[in-house]
Scaffold this active site. Structure first.
Site, short mmCIF file in Angstrom:
data_model
loop_
_atom_site.label_atom_id
_atom_site.label_comp_id
_atom_site.label_asym_id
_atom_site.label_seq_id
_atom_site.Cartn_x
_atom_site.Cartn_y
_atom_site.Cartn_z
N SER A 1 25.33 76.04 40.53
CA SER A 1 26.78 75.44 40.62
C SER A 1 25.97 73.80 39.50
O SER A 1 25.37 74.14 39.17
CB SER A 1 27.00 74.26 41.77
OG SER A 1 25.85 73.85 42.44
N SER B 1 22.75 72.38 39.61
CA SER B 1 21.57 72.92 40.73
C SER B 1 20.73 72.94 39.88
O SER B 1 19.44 73.18 40.85
CB SER B 1 22.69 74.07 40.42
OG SER B 1 22.63 75.03 39.58
N GLY B 2 20.22 72.47 38.65
CA GLY B 2 18.92 72.51 38.09
C GLY B 2 19.10 73.37 36.93
O GLY B 2 17.59 74.29 37.11
N GLU C 1 24.33 77.44 29.05
CA GLU C 1 25.58 76.95 29.92
C GLU C 1 26.42 78.63 28.74
O GLU C 1 27.57 78.42 28.12
CB GLU C 1 26.89 76.08 28.60
CG GLU C 1 25.93 74.16 28.45
CD GLU C 1 26.55 73.86 30.32
OE1 GLU C 1 27.30 74.74 30.99
OE2 GLU C 1 25.67 72.85 30.58
N ALA C 2 26.18 79.62 29.21
CA ALA C 2 25.98 80.55 28.74
C ALA C 2 27.86 81.26 29.10
O ALA C 2 28.47 81.81 28.57
CB ALA C 2 24.71 82.15 28.80
N CYS D 1 27.33 66.65 52.28
CA CYS D 1 27.05 66.76 53.66
C CYS D 1 25.35 66.93 54.03
O CYS D 1 25.17 66.90 54.95
CB CYS D 1 27.70 67.66 54.65
SG CYS D 1 27.30 69.37 54.34
N CYS E 1 29.14 72.64 49.56
CA CYS E 1 28.41 73.40 50.09
C CYS E 1 30.08 74.40 49.88
O CYS E 1 31.08 73.91 50.08
CB CYS E 1 28.05 73.46 51.05
SG CYS E 1 28.84 72.70 52.39
P1 ADP Z 1 22.50 72.10 35.84
O1 ADP Z 1 22.14 72.36 34.71
O2 ADP Z 1 22.49 73.32 36.96
O3 ADP Z 1 24.28 71.35 35.78
P2 ADP Z 1 20.78 70.20 35.50
O4 ADP Z 1 19.11 70.72 35.41
O5 ADP Z 1 21.34 69.42 34.48
O6 ADP Z 1 21.68 70.83 36.04
O7 ADP Z 1 20.08 68.83 36.20
C1 ADP Z 1 19.84 69.29 37.69
C2 ADP Z 1 18.73 67.15 38.15
O8 ADP Z 1 20.92 66.12 38.89
C3 ADP Z 1 18.63 67.16 39.75
O9 ADP Z 1 16.98 67.52 39.09
C4 ADP Z 1 19.02 65.83 39.93
O10 ADP Z 1 17.72 64.85 39.56
C5 ADP Z 1 20.38 66.09 39.69
N1 ADP Z 1 21.41 65.79 40.50
C6 ADP Z 1 22.76 64.96 40.80
N2 ADP Z 1 23.21 65.37 41.71
C7 ADP Z 1 23.18 66.40 42.13
C8 ADP Z 1 23.25 67.14 43.63
N3 ADP Z 1 24.63 66.78 44.39
N4 ADP Z 1 22.37 68.73 43.65
C9 ADP Z 1 20.93 68.04 43.18
N5 ADP Z 1 20.53 67.41 42.23
C10 ADP Z 1 21.66 66.25 41.69
MG MG Z 2 22.56 72.72 32.16
#
Ligand code: ADP
Ligand code: MG
Length: 177
Positions: free
Chosen positions: A11, A14-15, A83-84, A142, A171
């Site tokens: 999502s 999610s990192g 962002e594929a 949550c 979730c």
């Molecule tokens: P993605 O590319 O999947 O959107 P990113 O790698 O850019 O995610 O960012 C991940 C980072 O976002 C985490 O390391 C954390 O610092 C931050 N973050 C902000 N909101 C959340 C969340 N709800 N759950 C987890 N990480 C979050």
């Molecule tokens: Mg991203």
């Protein structure tokens, strides 16, 4: 030399981008030639760089059509794509072709849109990948493990660029509240 495809999905927040940047940096440490692409519509943080929500970043080439990846990948060892989900369906064939040529292809993208439906070419990319990593966010309601991108506004188009102002990770239970 044999190539392969890796998908990093999950999502928003999610990192995925963090994990993509981590893998690409490690490839560079291994002295491999890396080419990085993102769709040009995604300029939320930076015109060219790929930037994660925790502010790690790596330079990339913004492109409009996935075919440009083939033209620009050249003799690199590793191709990174962020962002594929925003790319056209041709990206599936292109990822295959690059891997067949011996390249390591790392694709990051949203597996689901804000309605919980598979997003763009991601399901097909996951089908053809050798390796899939699903990363998870934290549910903003949550605190459980989140796999959905909940849209906080009423806009119904599938593509709506936004950040914490318009989206939050949720979730399964809280997504359906
Ligand atoms: P993605 O590319 O999947 O959107 P990113 O790698 O850019 O995610 O960012 C991940 C980072 O976002 C985490 O390391 C954390 O610092 C931050 N973050 C902000 N909101 C959340 C969340 N709800 N759950 C987890 N990480 C979050
Ligand atoms: Mg991203």
């Amino acid at each position: 030399k044999t190539g392969w495809i890796e998908v990093v999905c999950g999502s928003m927040f999610s990192g995925k981008t963090e994990e993509l940047i981590r893998r690409l940096n490690r490839a560079r440490i291994a002295k491999q030639k890396v080419a990085i692409f993102k769709p040009s519509i995604d300029t939320r943080y930076h015109q060219a760089n790929i930037v994660s929500h925790n502010a790690s970043s790596i330079s990339s080439t913004p492109i409009q059509n996935s075919i440009e990846i083939l033209h620009l990948a050249g003799d690199c060892d590793v191709v990174g794509i962020d962002e594929a989900q925003f790319f056209d369906e041709k990206i599936v064939e292109i990822a295959n072709q690059l891997a067949n040529e011996g390249k390591r292809v790392i694709v990051a993208g949203l597996d689901m849109d804000f309605q919980g439906n598979p997003f763009g070419p991601m399901p097909k990319l996951m089908a053809i990948a050798e390796y899939i990593t699903k990363v998870h966010a934290v549910c903003m309601v949550c605190g459980d493990v989140a796999n959905y991108s909940y849209r906080k506004t009423a806009i119904k188009e599938q593509v709506m660029l936004g950040e914490t102002d318009s989206y939050e990770a949720r979730c399964r239970k809280c997504f359906h509240l």
